[in-house]
Enzyme design. Structure first.
Site, short mmCIF file in Angstrom:
data_model
loop_
_atom_site.label_atom_id
_atom_site.label_comp_id
_atom_site.label_asym_id
_atom_site.label_seq_id
_atom_site.Cartn_x
_atom_site.Cartn_y
_atom_site.Cartn_z
N ARG A 18 0.35 -1.15 -0.41
CA ARG A 18 -0.06 0.29 -0.06
C ARG A 18 0.85 0.98 -0.34
NH1 ARG A 18 -2.85 3.50 4.66
NH2 ARG A 18 -4.31 3.96 3.49
N HIS A 74 0.98 4.35 -2.41
CA HIS A 74 0.32 4.96 -2.14
C HIS A 74 1.86 6.60 -2.81
CE1 HIS A 74 -2.91 5.15 0.66
NE2 HIS A 74 -3.54 4.63 -0.53
N ASN A 96 -3.58 8.79 4.39
CA ASN A 96 -2.08 7.87 5.01
C ASN A 96 -2.36 8.20 6.58
OD1 ASN A 96 -1.56 7.42 2.54
ND2 ASN A 96 -0.30 9.32 2.17
N HIS A 139 -6.05 -5.84 -2.64
CA HIS A 139 -7.12 -5.68 -1.63
C HIS A 139 -7.25 -7.36 -0.78
CE1 HIS A 139 -8.84 -1.58 -2.55
NE2 HIS A 139 -7.20 -1.31 -1.49
#
Length: 322
Positions: free
Chosen positions: A56, A60, A88, A186
């Site tokens: 992740r 990001h 975040n 995910h």
């Protein structure tokens, strides 16, 4: 069969942009990849949640100013950095693994390996340690010197509909096909209840609950994410993304077909014939998803990278060089 698939991924990974190269540190820091892999493994054995956390974080990072390691920069009194941006803040995991790898690399080959590359390698290693298919990481990224919380608006949000999510990916040169494959990440990890609680309570003026959410799944989620006396969900409450949150495989797509996608941005993949067809393909064929995911990760990891004399090689991943 697996050998053939792995060979295909290795071929795909070699088709990289000219400025990045597989085995980039072969001569300048030969132990770089093994050191990073060791630190990811050590962190994972202490906490399996580190693997999805590092994937992740890489994702990001790439969606804000490209894959330049800017997500690793700490906020200062004069600047609120990406780590404190709305998507975040309080949710990033894996800093310690990156810092430990960087500390060892600085002892091994000072000022050579960028934090952006460490994060890219760590994301790959996290997928592998979770049971997924690996790939050769093209490297040679330089580290950015700018990190602004306000710019995290570019990160796709869990409440995005299909058009919104597609635009966010397209803005970074990633296709709808890339998006569907990448969202399969995910399948591992967990989520804060606040990322999807809008689907459980007061969804719309006409529906208190998202009608696209499987009713039994909604009951389960409400038990895990109850509202407090003030009517709000505990911001610290978390749930697993699916029934096998530590294993990288295609169960995410099976869940989406059952209307058990956790986020709006997950379930929205069923609203278009094209994306729905891909979801069905991946739900039936784990190897196909693994290969497409690997290819999409290679592509994403090259978004707006800094190379050559741009940026810097940060000596401390959390702080820009003086």
């Amino acid at each position: 069969m697996f050998t053939i698939v792995l060979a295909l991924v290795l071929v795909l990974s070699s088709q990289t942009e000219a400025q990045l190269q597989v085995n980039f540190y072969r001569n300048t820091c030969p132990k770089a990849e093994s050191i990073i892999r060791q630190e990811v493994q050590r962190a994972f054995f202490r906490d399996t949640g580190i693997a999805p956390g590092l994937v992740r974080m890489h994702f990001h990072d790439c969606f804000v100013r490209g894959c330049d390691g800017s997500i690793l920069i700490k906020s200062t009194p004069g600047n609120s950095a990406e780590e404190d941006g709305p998507p975040n803040a309080g949710t990033l995991r894996g800093f310690e693994a990156i810092e430990n790898a960087k500390a060892r690399l600085e002892q091994e080959c000072r000022g050579v390996v960028s934090c952006a590359d460490i994060l890219a390698y760590a994301a790959r290693d996290s997928i592998v340690i979770s049971g997924g298919l690996g790939w050769d990481v093209p490297a040679g990224r330089r580290d950015g010197r700018i990190s602004r919380a306000a710019e995290t608006i570019d990160i796709p949000a869990p409440f995005n509909n299909l058009d919104e999510a597609t635009r966010a990916f397209t803005k970074k040169g990633l296709s709808s096909d890339d998006m569907v494959a990448l969202l399969g990440a995910h399948t591992i990890g967990r989520s804060h209840c606040t990322s999807f609680s809008n689907r459980l309570y007061n969804f719309s003026p006409t529906n208190s609950q998202d009608p696209t959410l499987d009713p039994l799944y909604a009951i389960q989620l409400k038990q895990q994410c109850p509202r407090g006396p003030n009517g709000n969900v505990d911001p610290n409450a978390v749930v697993s993304m699916n029934i096998s949150p530590t294993i990288s495989e295609n169960s995410y797509y099976v869940d989406v077909l059952k209307n058990r996608g956790l986020f709006t941005s997950d379930q929205t993949l069923t609203t278009s014939p094209d994306t729905l067809s891909e979801v069905r393909d991946y739900a039936r064929n784990n190897i196909k998803w693994q290969v497409d995911f690997s290819e999409a990760m290679i592509k994403m990891s090259q978004v707006e990278v800094l190379t050559g004399n741009a940026g810097e090689i940060r000596l401390n991943c959390r702080v820009i060089n003086p």
